[in-house]
Design a protein around this motif. Structure first.
Motif, PDB file in Angstrom:
ATOM      1  N   PHE A 150     -78.816 131.702  29.296  1.00  0.00           N
ATOM      2  CA  PHE A 150     -79.659 130.519  29.443  1.00  0.00           C
ATOM      3  C   PHE A 150     -78.892 129.365  28.812  1.00  0.00           C
ATOM      4  N   CYS A 151     -77.809 128.995  29.437  1.00  0.00           N
ATOM      5  CA  CYS A 151     -76.839 128.052  28.896  1.00  0.00           C
ATOM      6  C   CYS A 151     -77.461 126.830  28.235  1.00  0.00           C
ATOM      7  N   GLY A 152     -77.119 126.660  26.971  1.00  0.00           N
ATOM      8  CA  GLY A 152     -77.545 125.504  26.216  1.00  0.00           C
ATOM      9  C   GLY A 152     -78.893 125.627  25.539  1.00  0.00           C
ATOM     10  N   MET A 153     -79.754 126.509  26.040  1.00  0.00           N
ATOM     11  CA  MET A 153     -81.085 126.623  25.455  1.00  0.00           C
ATOM     12  C   MET A 153     -81.024 127.061  23.996  1.00  0.00           C
ATOM     13  N   CYS A 154     -80.098 127.942  23.657  1.00  0.00           N
ATOM     14  CA  CYS A 154     -80.031 128.451  22.285  1.00  0.00           C
ATOM     15  C   CYS A 154     -79.671 127.360  21.278  1.00  0.00           C
ATOM     16  N   ALA A 155     -78.979 126.351  21.713  1.00  0.00           N
ATOM     17  CA  ALA A 155     -78.579 125.267  20.811  1.00  0.00           C
ATOM     18  C   ALA A 155     -79.659 124.186  20.686  1.00  0.00           C
ATOM     19  N   LYS A 156     -80.621 124.186  21.606  1.00  0.00           N
ATOM     20  CA  LYS A 156     -81.627 123.127  21.628  1.00  0.00           C
ATOM     21  C   LYS A 156     -82.917 123.497  20.909  1.00  0.00           C
ATOM     22  N   ARG A 157     -83.339 124.745  21.026  1.00  0.00           N
ATOM     23  CA  ARG A 157     -84.590 125.163  20.405  1.00  0.00           C
ATOM     24  C   ARG A 157     -84.601 126.667  20.202  1.00  0.00           C
ATOM     25  N   PRO A 158     -85.359 127.140  19.205  1.00  0.00           N
ATOM     26  CA  PRO A 158     -85.455 128.573  18.965  1.00  0.00           C
ATOM     27  C   PRO A 158     -86.154 129.256  20.146  1.00  0.00           C
ATOM     28  N   TYR A 159     -85.601 130.382  20.567  1.00  0.00           N
ATOM     29  CA  TYR A 159     -86.248 131.133  21.644  1.00  0.00           C
ATOM     30  C   TYR A 159     -85.879 132.598  21.553  1.00  0.00           C
ATOM     31  N   ALA A 160     -86.674 133.399  22.225  1.00  0.00           N
ATOM     32  CA  ALA A 160     -86.420 134.825  22.368  1.00  0.00           C
ATOM     33  C   ALA A 160     -87.004 135.244  23.708  1.00  0.00           C
ATOM     34  N   ILE A 161     -86.611 136.409  24.154  1.00  0.00           N
ATOM     35  CA  ILE A 161     -87.161 136.967  25.379  1.00  0.00           C
ATOM     36  C   ILE A 161     -87.939 138.211  24.987  1.00  0.00           C
ATOM     37  N   VAL A 162     -89.236 138.212  25.284  1.00  0.00           N
ATOM     38  CA  VAL A 162     -90.108 139.336  24.940  1.00  0.00           C
ATOM     39  C   VAL A 162     -90.526 140.026  26.237  1.00  0.00           C
ATOM     40  N   ASN A 163     -90.025 141.246  26.410  1.00  0.00           N
ATOM     41  CA  ASN A 163     -90.286 142.012  27.643  1.00  0.00           C
ATOM     42  C   ASN A 163     -90.069 141.159  28.896  1.00  0.00           C
ATOM     43  N   GLY A 164     -88.968 140.425  28.898  1.00  0.00           N
ATOM     44  CA  GLY A 164     -88.578 139.651  30.067  1.00  0.00           C
ATOM     45  C   GLY A 164     -89.128 138.239  30.143  1.00  0.00           C
ATOM     46  N   LYS A 165     -90.003 137.849  29.212  1.00  0.00           N
ATOM     47  CA  LYS A 165     -90.584 136.503  29.249  1.00  0.00           C
ATOM     48  C   LYS A 165     -89.991 135.640  28.138  1.00  0.00           C
ATOM     49  N   ARG A 166     -89.521 134.437  28.506  1.00  0.00           N
ATOM     50  CA  ARG A 166     -88.970 133.511  27.507  1.00  0.00           C
ATOM     51  C   ARG A 166     -90.080 132.907  26.662  1.00  0.00           C
ATOM     52  N   ILE A 167     -89.879 132.966  25.347  1.00  0.00           N
ATOM     53  CA  ILE A 167     -90.804 132.378  24.388  1.00  0.00           C
ATOM     54  C   ILE A 167     -89.997 131.363  23.590  1.00  0.00           C
ATOM     55  N   PHE A 168     -90.450 130.115  23.541  1.00  0.00           N
ATOM     56  CA  PHE A 168     -89.697 129.104  22.799  1.00  0.00           C
ATOM     57  C   PHE A 168     -90.645 128.115  22.137  1.00  0.00           C
ATOM     58  N   ALA A 169     -90.133 127.445  21.097  1.00  0.00           N
ATOM     59  CA  ALA A 169     -90.931 126.480  20.345  1.00  0.00           C
ATOM     60  C   ALA A 169     -89.992 125.471  19.694  1.00  0.00           C
ATOM     61  N   LYS A 170     -90.570 124.520  18.982  1.00  0.00           N
ATOM     62  CA  LYS A 170     -89.768 123.485  18.320  1.00  0.00           C
ATOM     63  C   LYS A 170     -89.119 123.990  17.039  1.00  0.00           C
ATOM     64  N   THR A 171     -89.799 124.916  16.327  1.00  0.00           N
ATOM     65  CA  THR A 171     -89.244 125.447  15.080  1.00  0.00           C
ATOM     66  C   THR A 171     -89.173 126.964  15.158  1.00  0.00           C
ATOM     67  N   ALA A 172     -88.336 127.549  14.306  1.00  0.00           N
ATOM     68  CA  ALA A 172     -88.202 129.003  14.275  1.00  0.00           C
ATOM     69  C   ALA A 172     -89.512 129.663  13.854  1.00  0.00           C
ATOM     70  N   GLU A 173     -90.214 129.065  12.904  1.00  0.00           N
ATOM     71  CA  GLU A 173     -91.475 129.626  12.424  1.00  0.00           C
ATOM     72  C   GLU A 173     -92.541 129.605  13.514  1.00  0.00           C
ATOM     73  N   GLU A 174     -92.614 128.503  14.245  1.00  0.00           N
ATOM     74  CA  GLU A 174     -93.565 128.389  15.352  1.00  0.00           C
ATOM     75  C   GLU A 174     -93.215 129.396  16.441  1.00  0.00           C
ATOM     76  N   CYS A 175     -91.949 129.557  16.712  1.00  0.00           N
ATOM     77  CA  CYS A 175     -91.496 130.514  17.718  1.00  0.00           C
ATOM     78  C   CYS A 175     -91.865 131.937  17.296  1.00  0.00           C
ATOM     79  N   LEU A 176     -91.695 132.249  16.013  1.00  0.00           N
ATOM     80  CA  LEU A 176     -92.054 133.567  15.501  1.00  0.00           C
ATOM     81  C   LEU A 176     -93.533 133.847  15.738  1.00  0.00           C
ATOM     82  N   GLU A 177     -94.382 132.878  15.485  1.00  0.00           N
ATOM     83  CA  GLU A 177     -95.820 133.074  15.703  1.00  0.00           C
ATOM     84  C   GLU A 177     -96.135 133.312  17.179  1.00  0.00           C
TER      85      GLU A 177
END
Length: 81
Positions: free
Chosen positions: A40-67
């Protein structure tokens, strides 16, 4: 019991927090996999994200993304309850 796979890019801003430790300790059904690139070129440098069972989850902060990741894990595990 179900299995939930959380994939993270080693360059993602989500690595600011110990995601693997937090999730695998709190949820025995979760496996966190860190890859060098998730294509997902560039997304990792712009905002925290992870893929959970194939679905992208992203937020403005790492803590918000964790929740959001935890909410998605709970929803995935509810299917197996």
């Amino acid at each position: 019991m179900g299995i939930v796979v959380v994939e993270i890019c080693d360059g993602s801003l989500i690595t600011e927090i110990p995601l693997e430790e937090i999730l695998e300790t709190g949820y025995p059904e979760v496996a966190v996999i860190e890859n060098s690139c998730l294509s997902f070129c560039g997304m990792c440098a712009k905002r925290p994200y992870a893929i959970v069972n194939g679905k992208r989850i992203f937020a403005k902060t790492a803590e918000e993304c964790l929740e959001l990741i935890k909410q998605h894990i709970e929803a995935e595990l509810a299917v197996y309850a």
